[in-house]
Design a protein around this motif. Structure first.
Motif, PDB file in Angstrom:
ATOM      1  N   LYS A 597      -0.140  -8.747  17.568  1.00  0.00           N
ATOM      2  CA  LYS A 597      -0.496  -9.684  16.199  1.00  0.00           C
ATOM      3  C   LYS A 597      -1.253  -9.764  14.922  1.00  0.00           C
ATOM      4  N   ARG A 598       0.383 -10.847  14.536  1.00  0.00           N
ATOM      5  CA  ARG A 598      -0.251 -10.220  12.977  1.00  0.00           C
ATOM      6  C   ARG A 598      -1.308 -10.842  12.126  1.00  0.00           C
ATOM      7  N   ALA A 599      -2.147 -11.490  12.601  1.00  0.00           N
ATOM      8  CA  ALA A 599      -2.851 -11.894  12.482  1.00  0.00           C
ATOM      9  C   ALA A 599      -4.273 -11.321  12.267  1.00  0.00           C
ATOM     10  N   ARG A 600      -4.465  -9.903  12.944  1.00  0.00           N
ATOM     11  CA  ARG A 600      -4.932  -9.083  13.148  1.00  0.00           C
ATOM     12  C   ARG A 600      -4.536  -7.599  12.538  1.00  0.00           C
ATOM     13  N   TRP A 601      -3.815  -7.802  11.983  1.00  0.00           N
ATOM     14  CA  TRP A 601      -2.975  -6.784  11.075  1.00  0.00           C
ATOM     15  C   TRP A 601      -3.508  -5.949   9.813  1.00  0.00           C
ATOM     16  N   GLU A 602      -4.106  -7.454   9.002  1.00  0.00           N
ATOM     17  CA  GLU A 602      -4.876  -6.835   7.838  1.00  0.00           C
ATOM     18  C   GLU A 602      -6.277  -6.217   8.275  1.00  0.00           C
ATOM     19  N   SER A 603      -7.364  -6.012   9.314  1.00  0.00           N
ATOM     20  CA  SER A 603      -8.434  -5.828   9.601  1.00  0.00           C
ATOM     21  C   SER A 603      -7.682  -4.013   9.667  1.00  0.00           C
ATOM     22  N   TYR A 604      -6.881  -3.814  11.208  1.00  0.00           N
ATOM     23  CA  TYR A 604      -6.163  -2.868  11.590  1.00  0.00           C
ATOM     24  C   TYR A 604      -6.078  -2.222   9.905  1.00  0.00           C
ATOM     25  N   LEU A 605      -5.439  -1.580   9.605  1.00  0.00           N
ATOM     26  CA  LEU A 605      -4.339  -1.577   8.258  1.00  0.00           C
ATOM     27  C   LEU A 605      -5.720  -1.161   7.711  1.00  0.00           C
ATOM     28  N   SER A 606      -6.765  -1.736   6.988  1.00  0.00           N
ATOM     29  CA  SER A 606      -7.709  -1.433   6.299  1.00  0.00           C
ATOM     30  C   SER A 606      -8.006  -0.445   6.378  1.00  0.00           C
ATOM     31  N   TRP A 607      -8.918  -0.391   7.775  1.00  0.00           N
ATOM     32  CA  TRP A 607      -9.888   0.413   8.110  1.00  0.00           C
ATOM     33  C   TRP A 607      -8.793   2.167   8.588  1.00  0.00           C
ATOM     34  N   ALA A 608      -7.462   1.459   8.552  1.00  0.00           N
ATOM     35  CA  ALA A 608      -7.295   2.771   9.275  1.00  0.00           C
ATOM     36  C   ALA A 608      -6.454   3.708   7.683  1.00  0.00           C
ATOM     37  N   VAL A 609      -5.722   2.502   6.701  1.00  0.00           N
ATOM     38  CA  VAL A 609      -5.698   3.395   5.713  1.00  0.00           C
ATOM     39  C   VAL A 609      -6.648   3.983   4.621  1.00  0.00           C
ATOM     40  N   ARG A 610      -8.196   3.588   4.762  1.00  0.00           N
ATOM     41  CA  ARG A 610      -9.387   3.950   4.338  1.00  0.00           C
ATOM     42  C   ARG A 610      -9.302   5.421   5.275  1.00  0.00           C
ATOM     43  N   ALA A 611      -9.212   5.452   6.372  1.00  0.00           N
ATOM     44  CA  ALA A 611      -9.569   6.771   7.016  1.00  0.00           C
ATOM     45  C   ALA A 611      -8.892   7.773   7.053  1.00  0.00           C
ATOM     46  N   PHE A 612      -7.057   7.274   6.376  1.00  0.00           N
ATOM     47  CA  PHE A 612      -6.128   8.620   5.780  1.00  0.00           C
ATOM     48  C   PHE A 612      -6.892   9.071   4.710  1.00  0.00           C
ATOM     49  N   ARG A 613      -7.175   8.037   3.913  1.00  0.00           N
ATOM     50  CA  ARG A 613      -7.805   8.838   2.353  1.00  0.00           C
ATOM     51  C   ARG A 613      -9.296   9.428   2.498  1.00  0.00           C
ATOM     52  N   LEU A 614     -10.606   8.793   2.799  1.00  0.00           N
ATOM     53  CA  LEU A 614     -11.305   9.433   3.329  1.00  0.00           C
ATOM     54  C   LEU A 614     -11.030  10.714   3.694  1.00  0.00           C
ATOM     55  N   SER A 615     -10.082  10.968   4.622  1.00  0.00           N
ATOM     56  CA  SER A 615      -9.286  12.554   4.888  1.00  0.00           C
ATOM     57  C   SER A 615      -8.983  13.337   3.829  1.00  0.00           C
ATOM     58  N   THR A 616      -8.154  12.831   2.677  1.00  0.00           N
ATOM     59  CA  THR A 616      -7.769  13.632   1.873  1.00  0.00           C
ATOM     60  C   THR A 616      -8.215  13.303   0.603  1.00  0.00           C
ATOM     61  N   VAL A 617      -8.819  12.219  -0.449  1.00  0.00           N
ATOM     62  CA  VAL A 617      -8.818  12.621  -1.205  1.00  0.00           C
ATOM     63  C   VAL A 617      -9.967  13.420  -1.693  1.00  0.00           C
ATOM     64  N   VAL A 618     -10.671  14.775  -0.828  1.00  0.00           N
ATOM     65  CA  VAL A 618     -11.372  15.607  -1.251  1.00  0.00           C
ATOM     66  C   VAL A 618     -10.264  16.151  -1.728  1.00  0.00           C
ATOM     67  N   ALA A 619      -9.292  16.227  -2.123  1.00  0.00           N
ATOM     68  CA  ALA A 619      -7.530  17.081  -2.516  1.00  0.00           C
ATOM     69  C   ALA A 619      -7.590  17.269  -4.041  1.00  0.00           C
ATOM     70  N   ASP A 620      -7.948  18.703  -4.769  1.00  0.00           N
ATOM     71  CA  ASP A 620      -7.962  18.283  -6.305  1.00  0.00           C
ATOM     72  C   ASP A 620      -6.596  17.427  -6.905  1.00  0.00           C
ATOM     73  N   PRO A 621      -6.570  17.628  -7.434  1.00  0.00           N
ATOM     74  CA  PRO A 621      -5.101  16.618  -8.130  1.00  0.00           C
ATOM     75  C   PRO A 621      -3.974  17.753  -7.531  1.00  0.00           C
ATOM     76  N   SER A 622      -4.058  19.478  -8.020  1.00  0.00           N
ATOM     77  CA  SER A 622      -3.381  20.010  -8.345  1.00  0.00           C
ATOM     78  C   SER A 622      -2.612  20.590  -6.766  1.00  0.00           C
ATOM     79  N   THR A 623      -3.301  19.837  -6.018  1.00  0.00           N
ATOM     80  CA  THR A 623      -3.432  20.057  -4.427  1.00  0.00           C
ATOM     81  C   THR A 623      -2.166  18.722  -3.147  1.00  0.00           C
ATOM     82  N   GLN A 624      -0.993  19.520  -3.065  1.00  0.00           N
ATOM     83  CA  GLN A 624      -0.001  17.954  -2.566  1.00  0.00           C
ATOM     84  C   GLN A 624      -1.124  17.831  -1.561  1.00  0.00           C
ATOM     85  N   ILE A 625      -0.977  16.653  -1.088  1.00  0.00           N
ATOM     86  CA  ILE A 625      -0.632  16.209  -0.180  1.00  0.00           C
ATOM     87  C   ILE A 625       0.015  15.559   0.034  1.00  0.00           C
ATOM     88  N   VAL A 626       0.669  15.661   1.904  1.00  0.00           N
ATOM     89  CA  VAL A 626       1.942  15.622   2.108  1.00  0.00           C
ATOM     90  C   VAL A 626       1.744  14.588   3.309  1.00  0.00           C
TER      91      VAL A 626
END
Length: 749
Positions: A597-626
């Motif tokens: 249901k599209r009405a539920r997308w925003e909630s899911y994508l919000s925490w899914a994207v934030r979970a990815f960023r939480l795992s990766t933004v510890v990377a230094d600027p010189s570390t390439q995240i793929v």
């Protein structure tokens, strides 16, 4: 009141993966077709008899050699024209895997699951040429095994089949309504012949009713089922993966004898309350049977008293004719929990795989009703704690344009692979010997290091620009990480079909997740010591680990994703401290978890994207995240993909007609992109000119304004399932094509 039991799908793989082994032996020409069919038929017979012996009144005759959507394409004679020179199973498997000179059908995720289906290709003037002989043989075998009164055929409904299809010609408008009408005579013929065979009813599976778009399909469903009902064969219209929302009011009035509904919704949530709420609000027709999906077909945890309570609540609502069944097909569960003897006893007692779920269905149908239970309160509660994480942990210290200058600098059309190399028989044998104590840890590590060195030497020879270590130590991209994390349990035989002969063994999350120590650093350091080229660190992202595991039911999915992200964050930091300059965090299941249901997308994508960023933004600027995404439709969630803030996005592209490339170009995606240039699921070695044409599409669609140093060249996905004899020439051709384009010359073959 009539309470019966029914099944709507069951694992097709055999209790010990007999079908997989036979299928792969057939592809290797080690056994003839007749032996493959005999193994498959025996596995189906055992599964059907298991369900009937458990007391199931109506057994869905599940079973396929590759995929149920492909089966439907095959039965209806809808093979695209490029397969017209082939026939029988040769054509069937060519559509699945491709053959030299003929591309396979596109592959995509089946709704919000980790199951992959083959995408039908339909023209505006669909002209089916049905041959149902193989289906009829299956039904006859089912009737001989469990009796005519129990054996029920399972058929993908016309609306869902067309809804899953794509136009054979992307430049020609596709008339969905016209395609459905064109298919109806073939479906009518099928139902007429089934009626003549004496089946008690036909299950027509229409999960498209659980999507947002279902509300717009009233005319198509009314017309198609109005026509099909004229045959006079009882139809069970089966829906699952979520409630049917705004379509409920008209869908329950369709001229069918039974409507099957999912009362549990998406894994780990209370969204199934919506089905109960719809019945509370609108009631249920007295002239139809309700297929009550109250046994959880997406969780390995036992359902306890819940199914019986909900059935009692439905009876209290005056619903007299009920079939107890699973919420979705049991194909999404492992076969038999009795085979798991090594799990902690306290967990073993809480588990129920497909065989045990069948017993739960039968038991709930026989249970004495307990009056006075509210329909909505009968559903299990789901805990949803609020995570307390500082906002700064979700954001990298520099914007992409600034940090990209500090990362590895590349040639035009830089080449790499997605991560895994072939899992050879020798490697699997060594892993098994190590597990059994027949190899010491030092001996096993020597095998792994020899494989890594071989992989490195071949990458040096071929001339790739960024290396991988090949992942020889990993059984599965989720299981491997779960083994190293607290809070996970692992099965010995908990296999679930992903597609064809590809099975996964999802771990079970049963406690709080945390990391106990480095997971991938040792293998990375050894691989990097062998070369001056950068070697990628390879991790599976938090959302994919969650979506490809069996999560807890007492904790929200978002909370579990954040726990995983914090554990992976530590791994990213350890890798970069070990000298890793490129870290790939794969999220192929990002879209898979998207609610229907599209009405539920925003909630899911919000925490899914934030979970990815939480795992990766510890990377230094010189570390390439793929990150890597594959085999799903992503065009409608591009803002979320952009929001991942990865430095490089790699995607599947070879089967999907460059649709994602055009979508990314139109969106104006500004970070590095690696679009797959050949199909890793096909044994066919792609020629240089084919790959060159694929690379040229990066420029043709206007990606990154033609900045060739940001346009990566890579396969569609990992190469684990291929053989070295296929992988090496394919990569050689890939690098040759990239070099020719760098030099401005034209590839010829």
């Amino acid at each position: 009141m009539t309470i019966i039991s029914s099944t709507i799908g069951f694992p097709r793989i055999g209790e010990k993966r007999e079908v997989k082994k036979a299928l792969e032996s057939y592809w290797k020409k080690a056994i003839p077709l007749e032996e493959l069919l005999a193994v498959n038929n025996e596995a189906e017979k055992i599964a059907w008899k298991l369900q009937a012996d458990a007391g199931i009144n109506l057994v869905g005759l599940d079973g396929t050699l590759y995929d149920q959507v492909l089966d439907t394409i095959f039965y209806l004679g809808l093979a695209p024209a490029r397969f017209s020179s082939l026939s029988g199973y040769e054509q069937y498997f060519a559509m699945a895997r491709g053959v030299p000179g003929i591309e396979a059908l596109d592959m995509s995720k089946f709704f919000d699951t980790n199951y992959h289906y083959l995408v039908p290709e339909l023209t505006s003037s669909v002209s089916p040429k049905p041959d149902f002989s193989i289906l009829f043989d299956k039904i006859k075998r089912g009737q001989d095994t469990i009796g005519k009164d129990k054996a029920v055929p399972i058929i993908i409904g016309p609306n869902t089949l067309v809804g899953l299809a794509k136009p054979a010609d992307a430049s020609t408008p596709f008339d969905h309504d016209g395609a459905i009408k064109a298919l109806l005579p073939a479906y009518t013929q099928l139902l007429q012949e089934l009626k003549g065979m004496g089946v008690p009813e036909a299950q027509l599976h229409e999960p498209i009713l659980a999507t947002t778009d279902a509300a717009k399909l009233k005319a198509e469903f009314t017309s198609s089922y109005g026509e099909l009902s004229k045959v006079g064969l009882p139809i069970n219209l089966v829906t699952y993966y979520d409630d049917i929302g705004d379509a409920y009011e008209w869908a329950v009035k369709l001229p069918v004898q039974a409507i099957s509904l999912d009362f549990l919704g998406v894994p780990g949530s209370a969204l199934g309350n919506e089905t109960a709420a719809l019945i509370e609000k609108h009631g249920f027709p007295s002239d139809k049977r309700l297929g009550a999906g109250v046994v959880d077909g997406r969780s390995v945890f036992a359902d306890g008293e819940f199914p019986g309570k909900l059935i009692a609540a439905l009876q209290d609502k005056g619903i007299k004719d009920i079939s107890v069944q699973s919420s979705v097909s049991l194909q999404h569960l492992p076969y038999n929990a009795e085979l798991e003897t090594a799990l902690p006893k306290e967990l073993q007692s809480r588990l129920a795989f497909a065989k045990q779920k069948v017993a739960e269905i039968a038991a709930a149908a026989k249970a004495s009703p307990s009056k006075g239970v509210s329909l909505t309160s009968a559903l299990p509660p789901v805990n949803d704690p609020k995570e307390q994480i500082e906002e700064k942990l979700f954001n990298r210290s520099q914007e992409f344009k600034t940090r990209r200058e500090a990362q590895i600098q590349t040639v035009e059309f830089p080449t790499t692979t997605i991560g895994s190399f072939p899992q050879t028989a020798e490697l699997r044998r060594a892993r098994l010997q190590f597990k059994k104590g027949q190899l010491s840890e030092q001996e096993y590590e020597k095998v792994i290091n020899e494989y890594i060195k071989y992989s490195n030497d071949e990458q040096e020879r071929i001339g790739l620009d960024v290396f991988v270590h090949g992942e020889p130590e990993r059984t599965d991209m989720v299981e491997y990480f779960g083994v190293k994390l607290e809070g996970f349990a692992f099965t010995e035989n908990g296999w679930v079909q992903s597609y064809g002969s590809r099975y996964v063994r999802p771990p079970i999350i049963y406690g709080d997740v945390s990391r106990t120590g480095p997971i991938t650093v040792k293998e990375f350091k050894y691989a990097q010591s062998l070369t001056e080229k950068p070697v990628k660190g390879m991790l599976t992202g938090p959302v994919t680990i969650l979506n490809w595991s069996f999560p807890r039911k007492d904790l929200s999915r978002s909370a579990q994703a954040y726990q995983l992200a914090l554990a992976l964050r530590e791994e990213v930091d350890d890798l970069q401290k070990a000298g890793c300059r490129v870290i790939q965090v794969d999220e192929p299941a990002l879209r898979e978890g998207l609610p229907l249901k599209r009405a539920r997308w925003e909630s899911y994508l919000s925490w899914a994207v934030r979970a990815f960023r939480l795992s990766t933004v510890v990377a230094d600027p010189s570390t390439q995240i793929v990150t890597h995404l594959c085999y799903s439709e992503f065009a409608d969630i591009l803002p979320a993909i952009d929001g991942l803030d990865a430095d490089v996005l790699t995607i599947e592209n070879s089967r999907s007609g460059d649709e994602m490339l055009r979508a990314l170009a139109k969106y104006g995606y500004s970070r590095d992109i690696g679009a797959g240039v050949y199909d890793v699921h096909s044994p066919v070695v792609p020629p240089v000119d084919f790959i060159e044409k694929k690379i040229k599409t990066f420029l043709d669609v206007g990606l990154l304004s033609g900045n060739k140093k940001l346009l990566w060249v890579n396969p569609d996905c990992g190469l684990k399932t291929r053989e070295w004899s296929q992988v090496l020439p394919s990569l050689e051709n890939m690098v040759a094509a990239a070099k020719k384009l760098r030099n401005g010359s034209t590839a010829t073959a």
